[in-house]
Write a protein that holds these residues in place. Structure first.
Motif, mmCIF file in Angstrom:
data_model
loop_
_atom_site.group_PDB
_atom_site.id
_atom_site.type_symbol
_atom_site.label_atom_id
_atom_site.label_comp_id
_atom_site.label_asym_id
_atom_site.label_seq_id
_atom_site.Cartn_x
_atom_site.Cartn_y
_atom_site.Cartn_z
ATOM 1 N N ILE A 21 0.834 -1.212 0.000
ATOM 2 C CA ILE A 21 0.000 0.000 0.000
ATOM 3 C C ILE A 21 0.863 1.255 0.000
ATOM 4 N N PHE A 24 2.784 1.793 -3.313
ATOM 5 C CA PHE A 24 1.891 2.234 -4.385
ATOM 6 C C PHE A 24 1.568 3.718 -4.243
ATOM 7 N N LEU A 25 1.239 4.148 -3.018
ATOM 8 C CA LEU A 25 0.866 5.547 -2.813
ATOM 9 C C LEU A 25 2.058 6.479 -2.999
ATOM 10 N N ARG A 28 2.929 7.061 -6.646
ATOM 11 C CA ARG A 28 1.972 7.969 -7.293
ATOM 12 C C ARG A 28 2.149 9.408 -6.832
ATOM 13 N N LEU A 61 -7.473 6.427 -8.594
ATOM 14 C CA LEU A 61 -6.368 5.796 -7.857
ATOM 15 C C LEU A 61 -6.775 4.440 -7.298
ATOM 16 N N GLN A 64 -6.673 1.872 -10.018
ATOM 17 C CA GLN A 64 -5.295 1.497 -10.325
ATOM 18 C C GLN A 64 -4.742 0.531 -9.266
ATOM 19 N N PHE A 65 -5.078 0.777 -8.002
ATOM 20 C CA PHE A 65 -4.578 -0.080 -6.922
ATOM 21 C C PHE A 65 -5.184 -1.473 -7.007
ATOM 22 N N TYR A 68 -3.454 -3.286 -9.688
ATOM 23 C CA TYR A 68 -2.083 -3.627 -9.271
ATOM 24 C C TYR A 68 -2.075 -4.838 -8.338
ATOM 25 N N THR A 69 -2.959 -4.847 -7.337
ATOM 26 C CA THR A 69 -3.001 -5.977 -6.406
ATOM 27 C C THR A 69 -3.474 -7.257 -7.098
ATOM 28 N N GLN A 305 8.218 -0.279 -7.531
ATOM 29 C CA GLN A 305 7.348 -1.066 -6.662
ATOM 30 C C GLN A 305 7.856 -2.497 -6.527
#
Length: 337
Positions: A21, A24-25, A28, A61, A64-65, A68-69, A305
């Motif tokens: 988490i 990822f943040l 960005r 966002l 996108q997360f 990604y996960t 990442q």
């Protein structure tokens, strides 16, 4: 011990989720627009928006997360926009280079620091005790990139003893067939002793740079732990029983002093993972650290990442190994587990 290992693995899951988490943040939140970078300075706004849409950065966002996960759950770390290759493949190819450098630097520091700390503790106030203090102070004070640049200047530029700091092999040597990814091992397996000599000569300066950086905390902790154990009652009893000084130090004192040293080794290894990034840039080492730095400059999120997540998994596995070593050295840890 199995119960203890299971608990550690269970507690590591929230840590890894937090790493995913936060990474990822943070990526960005970095300054710069990847779409503008890849579009080029002469690109129009419409071209930049088109690339942003193609990369998926126009989505919310949270969307996108989730994507990604979902990719992570399927073992997909994404694709590097700068190289066009899957991040997992790039990390897999570059990880042996970083691991070989880091492990050799750690081994060199252990071979020097632990005997130095033991000798300093058994001879307080002697010249070797003062040498230990000076060495540890210098190791803590010098930034790792500065140490690397000084070594390159002295041993390559001034003395000419070291090869050019440009990668894992000399330009005239060929890479061995990949078995482990460690050139020192693969060259021996292939019986290519010229390539082994080249790989070893390229490794010496960066490994010594990391060793100087990690030597200080290991030697200081070994000295402090040995001094505390040598002043304990059971050591005085062992000496009063007529045991030889060597048996008292090696059999009784050293083993009991090792638990704090092993804890320090785990922290030192985590420091080396970070310092490795700087050393790889100084010596043009093709590891995952230099790969992550190049991706960060290009605002390429996926390699950054993947790099952070790989480091987190390695750190979790290292802590698990330390817990196992605790149980081997001190049976009380197994009973508590």
């Amino acid at each position: 011990m199995l119960t203890l290992i299971g608990k550690r693995l269970l507690f590591a899951i929230p840590s890894l989720i937090g790493v995913v988490i936060v990474t990822f943040l943070l990526t960005r939140a970095l300054p710069g627009d990847p779409a503008a970078y890849f579009a080029g300075p002469a690109a129009t706004k419409e071209a930049v928006d088109q690339i942003r849409k193609k990369l998926g950065f126009d989505k919310p966002l949270i969307e996108q997360f989730v994507r990604y996960t979902n990719d992570l759950a399927h073992g997909d770390l994404g694709t590097s926009f700068t190289t066009g290759q899957p991040v997992a493949a790039e990390l897999r190819n570059r990880l042996p280079a970083s691991a070989e450098l880091t492990l050799l630097g750690l081994v060199v520091s252990i071979v020097i620091a632990i005997p130095l700390g033991v000798l300093a503790a058994t001879r307080p106030g002697s010249w070797i005790d003062h040498l230990c203090r000076v060495t540890t102070t210098a190791g803590v004070s010098l930034p790792v990139f500065f140490t690397g640049l000084v070594l390159v200047y002295v041993f390559y530029f001034r003395l000419g003893w070291s090869p050019a700091p440009l990668g894992r092999l000399d330009v005239f040597a060929s890479a061995p067939p990949t078995v482990t990814g460690f050139y020192l091992i693969d060259t021996l397996i292939a019986r290519d002793f010229e390539a082994f000599r080249s790989a070893l000569s390229q490794l010496i300066l960066p490994a010594v740079t990391l060793a100087i950086f990690s030597l200080a905390p290991i030697a200081r902790m070994t000295r402090a732990s040995m001094l505390a154990v040598l002043a304990s009652d059971f050591v005085r009893t062992a000496r009063a029983s007529g045991l030889s000084p060597g048996k008292v130090i090696v059999t009784y004192a050293f083993r009991n002093a090792m638990l704090p040293v092993i804890t320090t080794l785990s922290m030192v290894f985590s420091f080396l993972l970070g310092a490795n990034v700087l050393v790889e840039k100084v010596f043009a080492w093709p590891g995952i650290g230099s790969y992550a730095v190049e991706a960060l400059i290009a605002s390429d999120f996926a390699p950054v990442q993947g790099f952070v997540l790989t480091m987190a998994v390695m750190y979790v596995l290292l802590n698990l190994l330390i817990d196992i070593l605790y149980g081997v050295i001190d049976p009380r840890v197994r009973l508590e587990g």
